[in-house]
Design an enzyme around this catalytic site. Structure first.
Site, PDB file in Angstrom:
ATOM      1  N   ASP A 172       0.780  -1.254   0.000  1.00 48.53           N
ATOM      2  CA  ASP A 172       0.000   0.000   0.000  1.00 48.53           C
ATOM      3  C   ASP A 172       0.809   1.301   0.000  1.00 48.53           C
ATOM      4  O   ASP A 172       1.781   1.432   0.747  1.00 48.53           O
ATOM      5  CB  ASP A 172      -0.857   0.099   1.268  1.00 48.53           C
ATOM      6  CG  ASP A 172      -1.551  -1.166   1.644  1.00 48.53           C
ATOM      7  OD1 ASP A 172      -1.501  -2.133   0.888  1.00 48.53           O
ATOM      8  OD2 ASP A 172      -2.143  -1.192   2.732  1.00 48.53           O
ATOM      9  N   GLN A 219       4.232   0.607   2.220  1.00 50.05           N
ATOM     10  CA  GLN A 219       4.493  -0.628   2.955  1.00 50.05           C
ATOM     11  C   GLN A 219       5.672  -1.323   2.280  1.00 50.05           C
ATOM     12  O   GLN A 219       5.723  -1.454   1.050  1.00 50.05           O
ATOM     13  CB  GLN A 219       3.237  -1.510   2.931  1.00 50.05           C
ATOM     14  CG  GLN A 219       2.079  -0.937   3.718  1.00 50.05           C
ATOM     15  CD  GLN A 219       2.296  -1.098   5.207  1.00 50.05           C
ATOM     16  OE1 GLN A 219       2.058  -2.150   5.766  1.00 50.05           O
ATOM     17  NE2 GLN A 219       2.774  -0.044   5.866  1.00 50.05           N
TER      18      GLN A 219
HETATM   19  C1  FRU Z   1      -3.835  -3.631   2.798  1.00 49.91           C
HETATM   20  C2  FRU Z   1      -3.201  -4.024   4.117  1.00 49.91           C
HETATM   21  C3  FRU Z   1      -3.513  -3.028   5.188  1.00 49.91           C
HETATM   22  C4  FRU Z   1      -2.380  -3.186   6.136  1.00 49.91           C
HETATM   23  C5  FRU Z   1      -1.232  -3.480   5.217  1.00 49.91           C
HETATM   24  C6  FRU Z   1      -0.210  -4.404   5.779  1.00 49.91           C
HETATM   25  O1  FRU Z   1      -3.179  -4.074   1.674  1.00 49.91           O
HETATM   26  O2  FRU Z   1      -3.626  -5.320   4.472  1.00 49.91           O
HETATM   27  O3  FRU Z   1      -4.782  -3.174   5.776  1.00 49.91           O
HETATM   28  O4  FRU Z   1      -2.160  -2.048   6.902  1.00 49.91           O
HETATM   29  O5  FRU Z   1      -1.776  -4.050   4.044  1.00 49.91           O
HETATM   30  O6  FRU Z   1       0.918  -4.466   4.957  1.00 49.91           O
END
Ligand code: FRU
Length: 496
Positions: A39, A55
């Site tokens: 994300d 992420q």
């Molecule tokens: C969405 C998610 C979020 C979480 C993140 C973890 O893709 O599952 O809800 O914060 O990825 O990497």
């Protein structure tokens, strides 16, 4: 003081990212310096520049303990990498620094609000995460996690709210100077909700209200919310897990959805009127938006889908791409999306063909390539309605990705079956488009490893990664029945 975990991540990316040649990455879509990306996080303006975090698991091309990577840009197209911003280095985020947002504070510092994940166990011994919201403050490069963390936890939830699924705060500063955050949560019926919190300093938060809830209708857990006014409406965005298809509107699995509505009669909450998928391609999830200084609402998303993340190129050193940032608008109850206009500054040579009759498959002089911005307009010819129209891109003797329009049922289909991915995963998706007397306009943005299609000036968008070899650069046109087409194609030119 920088933690060992963050220092290690920064050293690792500084050492290994330069080993990846520029030609092995997209020309203008964001990828991780090294390793895994999901994300977008903290998509916002800080000190007049666009900042994007994401992420990040630098140590492999698979999801792992989540860090935050960091980039900045002056035009949303060319990005400069900054060192990793967060690592999972505290008790309250030891299992990961999950998604969140960023905002500039009045004193010139930048506040990051993210989900800290702690690993616990149920009485039976199953792994069960606890999710809280945590803050870090910094100068645009280095961040200190706040001593008061977590700043939002189980006792800040409404009755029935789950402390296991409580994540992805998106923060902004309202015109009233108050900070607001929308956060995904799971309710007592097992499905999602979006909670709105408020704070005067970004650190002490209180629940304002539940903005909307799933009631087991649109998937289950609602992840990665965003909330903003646009063209006189309110838009609530979320990415539901475990969706089931509704006609061609939603597909199975993880989708991204947009709820369009008004303020409720009391003038504060949200009252939902329209629901739609945001992107109808194969790869799109967890979008986040920002408001540019000239008032445009711009969205970026992870151009991937959780269901297909196992399908990666062999031994790739980076995995995951962002979409091209898109300008949003609401018209007639629908969300419109178009590439940010900043892309046009990168247009090179223009090839134009007008009123070309097409039936059997043809190539047009000068129309080929893998890094380009091409608009194709198709019209029926001679009173007879054609049965279908196909554009093939990233094509050679073995490969192709097809975009097909069929006026009789008003569908566009994107098909990457022969794009070279050697995995038995979903490769096609169809979606409904508006009917305009058989005329259709398709703007296609190609980068080395992706295709993004914008239909009829942004009525629909469809994104997909394609890992086809770069030599496959042929583009062709074909129709079942007579059509006339216009093609306007620009190469996109990037240094390096
Ligand atoms: C969405 C998610 C979020 C979480 C993140 C973890 O893709 O599952 O809800 O914060 O990825 O990497």
């Amino acid at each position: 003081m920088m933690s060992e975990a963050l220092q290690k991540a920064r050293e690792f990316e500084a050492q290994y990212s330069p080993h990846i040649p520029a030609a092995e990455r997209p020309a203008f879509h964001v990828t991780p310096a090294i390793g895994w990306m999901n994300d977008p996080n903290g998509f916002s303006i800080y000190k007049g520049e666009y900042h994007l975090f994401h992420q990040y698991h630098p140590y492999s091309n698979e999801w792992g303990p989540m860090h935050w990577a960091h980039l900045k840009s002056r035009d949303l197209i060319t990005w400069e990498r900054l060192p990793a911003a967060l690592a999972p280095d505290r008790d309250y985020d030891a299992a990961g620094c999950f998604s969140g947002g960023a905002v500039e504070l009045p004193d010139g510092r930048q506040l990051l609000l993210y989900t800290g994940v702690q690993r616990g166990h149920t009485p039976e011994g199953y792994i069960q995460d606890i999710q809280t919201q945590c803050a870090a403050i910094g100068d645009g490069v280095d961040y200190e996690k706040c001593l008061d963390n977590p700043v939002l936890e189980a006792n800040d939830l409404p009755e029935g709210g789950s402390a296991i699924d409580f994540r992805d705060p998106k923060i902004w500063r309202g015109d009233d100077g108050v900070y607001y955050a929308v956060i995904g949560n799971r309710t007592e019926d097992g499905s999602g909700s979006i909670l709105l919190y408020r704070s005067t300093d970004g650190l002490k938060w209180e629940l304002e209200r539940m903005l909307d809830r799933c009631n087991n209708q649109y998937g289950k857990m609602w992840e990665c919310p965003d909330f903003f006014p646009l063209n006189g409406k309110l838009v609530l965005i979320t990415s539901p897990q475990d969706m089931t298809p509704v006609g061609l509107e939603f597909h199975a699995g993880n989708g991204a959805m947009c709820l369009i509505g008004d303020y409720d009669p009391a003038g504060k909450g949200f009252s939902r009127q329209f629901v739609q998928a945001i992107d109808y391609g194969l790869d799109f999830y967890a979008p986040q938006t920002l408001l540019t200084e000239d008032g445009r609402r711009v969205m970026i998303a992870w151009m991937q889908n959780w269901a297909t993340v196992g399908a990666k190129p062999y031994h790739c050193r980076w995995f995951g791409q962002m979409t091209l940032p898109r300008e949003l608008a609401v018209k007639d109850g629908r969300l419109y999306q178009n590439p940010v206009r900043e892309l046009e500054a990168y247009r090179g040579q223009c090839i134009i063909h007008r009123n070309i009759p097409v039936s059997a498959e043809v190539n047009l002089p000068g129309v080929q390539g893998r890094i380009l911005d091409m608009t194709v307009t198709v019209r029926p010819m001679g009173g007879e309605m054609y049965r279908w129209f196909r554009i093939r891109v990233a094509k050679d003797g073995e490969h192709e990705t097809i975009i097909r329009y069929r006026p009789s049922d008003g569908t566009v289909k994107i098909d990457r079956t022969r794009s070279g991915l050697p995995h038995d995963i979903v490769h096609t998706r169809s979606f409904l488009v508006g009917y305009h007397e058989g005329e259709i306009k398709l703007r296609i943005i190609l980068d080395r490893f992706s295709i993004e299609v914008f239909v009829n000036d942004g009525e629909q968008a469809a994104s997909s990664v394609i890992y086809t070899r770069q030599e496959a650069d042929v583009i062709s046109f074909e129709a079942g029945g007579p059509v006339l087409i216009d093609v306007e194609k620009y190469d996109l030119i990037f240094a390096g």
